[in-house]
Enzyme design. Structure first.
Site: not given
Length: 135
Positions: A101, A103
């Site tokens: 992932h 950010h």
């Protein structure tokens, strides 16, 4: 491929409700539920990869392009002074959920978000050793 015990796989693939900012066939972008700042987003690939070191190049490239696009939207929406695009690999690097992932974090000149480290003082032989190991 979705990993059954991965919360981010479930979020990315719509199994659990999210505050979805963007979605396409490969990614879902959601608002982080524990944000560093208002507008903090997570770019989640729908396919499971533990981190960037094992992901395929196509996913990595598309993920970074998408993070930059989302960063532009966040900057416009929040009028922030800057954007962090952050991706951690491994527990020692701050990764807490082991699904790739990215950010996207709005930053302000007077905020309290910190990404700091103490710089090392290296000698010429340290740089030579690193070049030998990394080339």
């Amino acid at each position: 491929m979705i990993k059954d015990d991965c919360i981010f796989c479930k979020l990315a693939n719509g199994i659990f409700d999210t505050n979805t900012v963007y979605e396409d066939e490969n990614f879902r972008v959601i608002l982080d539920i524990a944000p560093a700042a208002k507008g903090h987003c997570l770019v989640l690939p729908k396919k499971h990869f533990e981190n960037a070191l094992v992901a395929d190049e196509d996913t990595l490239g598309k993920g970074m392009i998408l993070a930059a696009k989302i960063g532009k939207k966040v900057k416009e929406a929040y009028g922030c002074d800057g954007i962090n695009i952050v991706q951690n690999n491994g527990e020692a690097a701050g990764q807490t959920v082991f699904h790739l992932h990215i950010h996207v974090i709005p930053r302000y000149n007077d905020d309290t978000v910190k990404f700091e480290y103490d710089s090392l003082e290296l000698k010429d032989e340290d740089f030579k050793e690193a070049l030998t190991k990394l080339k």
